[in-house]
Write a protein that holds these residues in place. Structure first.
Motif, short mmCIF file in Angstrom:
data_model
loop_
_atom_site.label_atom_id
_atom_site.label_comp_id
_atom_site.label_asym_id
_atom_site.label_seq_id
_atom_site.Cartn_x
_atom_site.Cartn_y
_atom_site.Cartn_z
N LEU A 168 0.84 -1.20 0.00
CA LEU A 168 0.00 0.00 0.00
C LEU A 168 0.88 1.24 0.00
CD1 LEU A 168 -2.71 -1.01 2.65
CD2 LEU A 168 -2.86 -1.15 0.15
N ASP A 169 0.63 2.14 -0.95
CA ASP A 169 1.41 3.37 -1.11
C ASP A 169 0.54 4.56 -0.73
OD1 ASP A 169 3.11 5.40 -1.83
OD2 ASP A 169 3.62 4.59 -3.78
N GLU A 170 0.78 5.13 0.43
CA GLU A 170 0.03 6.27 0.97
C GLU A 170 -1.49 6.03 0.89
OE1 GLU A 170 0.99 8.66 2.63
OE2 GLU A 170 3.07 9.08 2.17
N PRO A 171 -1.99 4.96 1.51
CA PRO A 171 -3.41 4.62 1.35
C PRO A 171 -4.36 5.61 2.02
CG PRO A 171 -2.41 3.25 3.04
CD PRO A 171 -1.29 4.01 2.39
N THR A 172 -3.89 6.39 3.01
CA THR A 172 -4.80 7.31 3.69
C THR A 172 -4.94 8.65 2.97
OG1 THR A 172 -3.02 8.14 5.12
CG2 THR A 172 -4.32 6.27 5.94
N ASN A 173 -4.21 8.85 1.88
CA ASN A 173 -4.27 10.13 1.18
C ASN A 173 -5.66 10.43 0.62
OD1 ASN A 173 -1.74 11.05 1.71
ND2 ASN A 173 -1.00 10.97 -0.39
N ASP A 176 -10.85 9.92 4.65
CA ASP A 176 -11.07 10.88 5.72
C ASP A 176 -10.60 10.26 7.03
OD1 ASP A 176 -13.01 8.99 6.19
OD2 ASP A 176 -14.70 10.26 5.67
N LEU A 177 -10.74 11.00 8.13
CA LEU A 177 -10.25 10.50 9.42
C LEU A 177 -10.91 9.18 9.78
CD1 LEU A 177 -8.72 10.81 12.11
CD2 LEU A 177 -10.64 12.18 12.94
N GLU A 178 -12.23 9.09 9.57
CA GLU A 178 -12.96 7.88 9.94
C GLU A 178 -12.47 6.67 9.13
OE1 GLU A 178 -14.73 11.28 11.51
OE2 GLU A 178 -14.19 10.90 9.43
N GLY A 179 -12.27 6.87 7.82
CA GLY A 179 -11.76 5.79 6.99
C GLY A 179 -10.34 5.40 7.35
N ALA A 180 -9.51 6.41 7.68
CA ALA A 180 -8.12 6.13 8.05
C ALA A 180 -8.06 5.32 9.35
CB ALA A 180 -7.35 7.44 8.21
N LEU A 181 -8.90 5.66 10.32
CA LEU A 181 -8.91 4.92 11.57
C LEU A 181 -9.40 3.49 11.37
CD1 LEU A 181 -10.25 7.64 14.04
CD2 LEU A 181 -7.92 6.81 13.81
N TRP A 182 -10.41 3.33 10.51
CA TRP A 182 -10.88 1.98 10.19
C TRP A 182 -9.77 1.17 9.53
CZ3 TRP A 182 -11.13 -0.90 5.79
CH2 TRP A 182 -11.84 -2.10 5.87
N LEU A 183 -9.05 1.78 8.59
CA LEU A 183 -7.97 1.07 7.90
C LEU A 183 -6.87 0.65 8.87
CD1 LEU A 183 -6.76 0.08 5.22
CD2 LEU A 183 -5.66 2.32 5.01
N GLU A 184 -6.52 1.54 9.80
CA GLU A 184 -5.53 1.17 10.83
C GLU A 184 -5.93 -0.12 11.52
OE1 GLU A 184 -5.01 4.12 13.78
OE2 GLU A 184 -4.38 5.69 12.37
#
Length: 615
Positions: A168-173, A176-184
């Protein structure tokens, strides 16, 4: 195991990676860090075999599947859900295969059961929901969504396919915050190996167990998350710096002796000996830390509070209001982070505060001298690609001298070389710096930043935190970077259900709320809350699962009956039929096991539906 052995690769004759080695055991989750331009994305292309190595080897288990997010997702008529399901090519091929041969049908059904194909739609829907899509949106074609949203679909597809090595190359770019936290959370539980290039400290601290640092054309693997890596590396740099100073002192001492006594016959032998020691001494270079590239926001004059006030305000576009019943106040010393799922109205509120949208109803009061700076992700794409940063500033500030314009650019890390380079050839981070500079030229009293950290590396993000800390105006922040929010914001507003309210908990409480199974608040309650009735979408999904489970049982039952009929043939029990009998018995046992599993899944689906409908 991913094994990288003494690899080298150059770009236009410039060595990018040189004799680099690292071994990453199966199941490890590794964050890849390094300055922009050091070759992190190139490393991914080398692992995938898209580029040819100049030297060394990269080896993986022979049947290992490598997966990554496609650069572009087709704008097709296929629904989001089907696009994700198609990423599991084995399942898709088995589901599409038609056969009249009961043996082949049994093989297909057994394999589908082995790969848990019957729960595929539910798993795909869970991933899409975690990345911000509603149940209704999952059924819409990809062509209905913008490029950024289709990138989320591409991410969902590769997560669903569950490759043995996930790149994964910069997947949180584009989250949003909610999606980034879910991905973590998802990556932390991912069952296979993960390599992720990221500048998001939250993800690098919570989702990975190792950091792979690409620096000076070499690869170094550190155990722990980013904070542990930063501490360990700082200690190493301190030791290396001390060793370099010791050696420099030793060299100076030896050189001094040589210079003093080389001409004296009585000391010539000792001087020559020390000269040889100097020649054999391998120089230890003091580590050069990257210059901390600061931002420099101009300071506005102080205005009387409040600088902005909303009373009973509503705002929207051509249709019904997106946000309403807003009564909010902003003072010049406020640092406010906007929380809320994508689509709830964070950007709409930002545009209202930036005077890019008019009120639909209510009242907005602002200081007559108020100046607002506004930065949004899309503004980076609105720069003139054939002009230099210096030309951008000359248009905005025609009265200022070139020297002053260059000084302003330098204050945002755009030095002489970048100042004269056309925007189309600048990196994403350099473009973001130019856009931030343009947004703050007139020393705004309120700075609105919508995802400012995309394309910024970790050092630049830290510089942005410092700049916001020193800035004397109000700040409104929308960001998926929880580290930035935790350091730069002291107030939280939750944008939800068509309005905006202060959020009294902290960011950690918000994160726990998002990741909890039922989404309930983490705040203790004196009485147990009444269970919420499941939404219509949830009940429809459960009913669909029951229908699918029932159809699955019917299909396997049909195969079971056909096999039973064949096994009732007396000819099978003659000596000549012994081979067919053994094969059919094995198939019969497999189908019986599959039928038992299918019936159990059907009963569970019925129980879940019944429980939901009773609430």
């Amino acid at each position: 195991m991913l094994k990288i052995s003494d690899i080298s690769y150059s770009v236009a004759g410039r060595p990018l990676i040189e004799d680099a080695s690292v071994s990453i055991p199966d199941g490890h989750k590794v964050g890849i860090v390094g300055r922009n331009g050091t070759g992190k994305t190139t490393l991914f292309r080398l692992i995938r075999g898209e580029l040819a190595l100049e030297g060394g080897d990269i080896t993986l288990p022979s049947r290992a599947r490598i997966g990554g997010v496609a650069q572009e997702v087709p704008s097709s008529d296929t629904s989001l859900l089907d696009t994700v399901l198609e990423a599991d090519t084995e399942r898709a091929e088995l589901m599409a295969e038609e056969s009249d041969d009961p043996n082949r049908i049994a093989e297909i059904q057994t394999r589908l059961a082995d790969i848990d194909a019957w729960s595929a739609e539910a798993r795909a829907a869970t991933i899409l929901r975690g990345l911000g899509f509603t149940s209704a949106e999952m059924l819409l074609p990809c062509s209905d969504f913008s490029g950024g949203w289709r990138m989320r679909v591409a991410l969902a597809a590769v997560l669903f396919s569950a490759p043995d090595l996930l790149l994964l190359d910069e997947p949180t770019n584009y989250l949003d915050l909610e999606g980034a936290l879910w991905l973590e959370s998802y990556l932390a539980k991912y069952p296979h190996s993960v390599l992720v290039i990221s500048h998001d400290r939250g993800l690098l601290n919570r989702a990975v167990g190792h950091i792979l640092h690409l620096e000076d054309r070499k690869l170094t693997l550190y155990q722990g998350g980013y904070d542990t890596f930063a501490q360990t590396r700082a200690a190493r740099l301190a030791v290396a710096s001390a060793e370099a100073k010791k050696q420099e002192h030793r060299r100076a001492h030896l050189q001094s002796y040589v210079d003093r006594f080389r001409a004296k016959a009585s000391k010539a032998k000792q001087a020559q000996s020390r000269l040889k020691m100097l020649e054999k001494m391998t120089p230890i270079s003091a580590p050069e830390e990257r210059a901390f590239r600061k931002f420099s926001f101009p300071s506005p004059e102080q205005l009387s509070p409040p600088i902005v006030q909303l009373e009973g305000a509503a705002v929207g576009y051509d249709g019904p209001p997106v946000l309403k019943n807003m009564s909010l106040r902003i003072d010049q010393d406020d640092r406010i982070a906007l929380l809320g799922r994508n689509g709830e109205g964070k950007s709409t509120l930002s545009k209202l505060l930036a005077d890019k949208l008019d009120l639909a109803e209510g009242r907005k009061t602002a200081s007559s001298k108020l100046r607002v700076g506004y930065f949004a992700q899309h503004q980076v794409d609105e720069l003139f690609i054939d002009e230099t940063p210096l030309e951008h500033l000359r248009r905005a500030l025609p009265e200022q001298t070139p020297a002053k314009l260059r000084a302003r650019l330098a204050g945002f890390g755009l030095m002489a070389e970048q100042a004269e380079t056309v925007v189309g050839r600048l990196s994403g981070g350099q473009k973001a710096r130019l856009s931030l500079l343009l947004a703050t030229l007139d020393a705004p009293h309120m700075l609105i930043l919508d995802e400012p950290t995309n394309h910024l590396d970790i050092e630049s993000r830290e510089a942005l935190v410092e700049a916001l800390t020193d800035y004397s105006g109000a700040v409104i922040l929308v960001s998926h970077d929880m580290h930035l929010l935790s350091l730069a914001a002291d107030r939280l507003w939750l944008v939800k259900d068509g309005t905006v309210q202060p959020y009294d908990e902290d960011l950690n409480a918000y994160r726990k709320m998002l990741l909890s199974r039922d989404g309930a608040a983490t705040k203790p309650k004196t009485a147990a809350p009444k269970p919420k009735r499941p939404s219509r979408d949830v009940i429809q999904e459960l009913r669909a699962e029951v229908r699918k489970s029932e159809a699955r049982v019917e299909k396997i039952t049909e195969i079971h009956e056909k096999l039973s009929t064949r096994m009732a043939d007396p000819a099978l029990y003659e000596p000549a039929g012994k081979g067919d009998l053994d094969r059919l018995q094995r198939k019969f046992t497999e189908v019986e096991d599959g039928l038992a599993r299918a019936e159990a899944l059907w009963m569970k689906a019925l129980e879940r539906l019944e429980a939901a409908e009773k609430r």
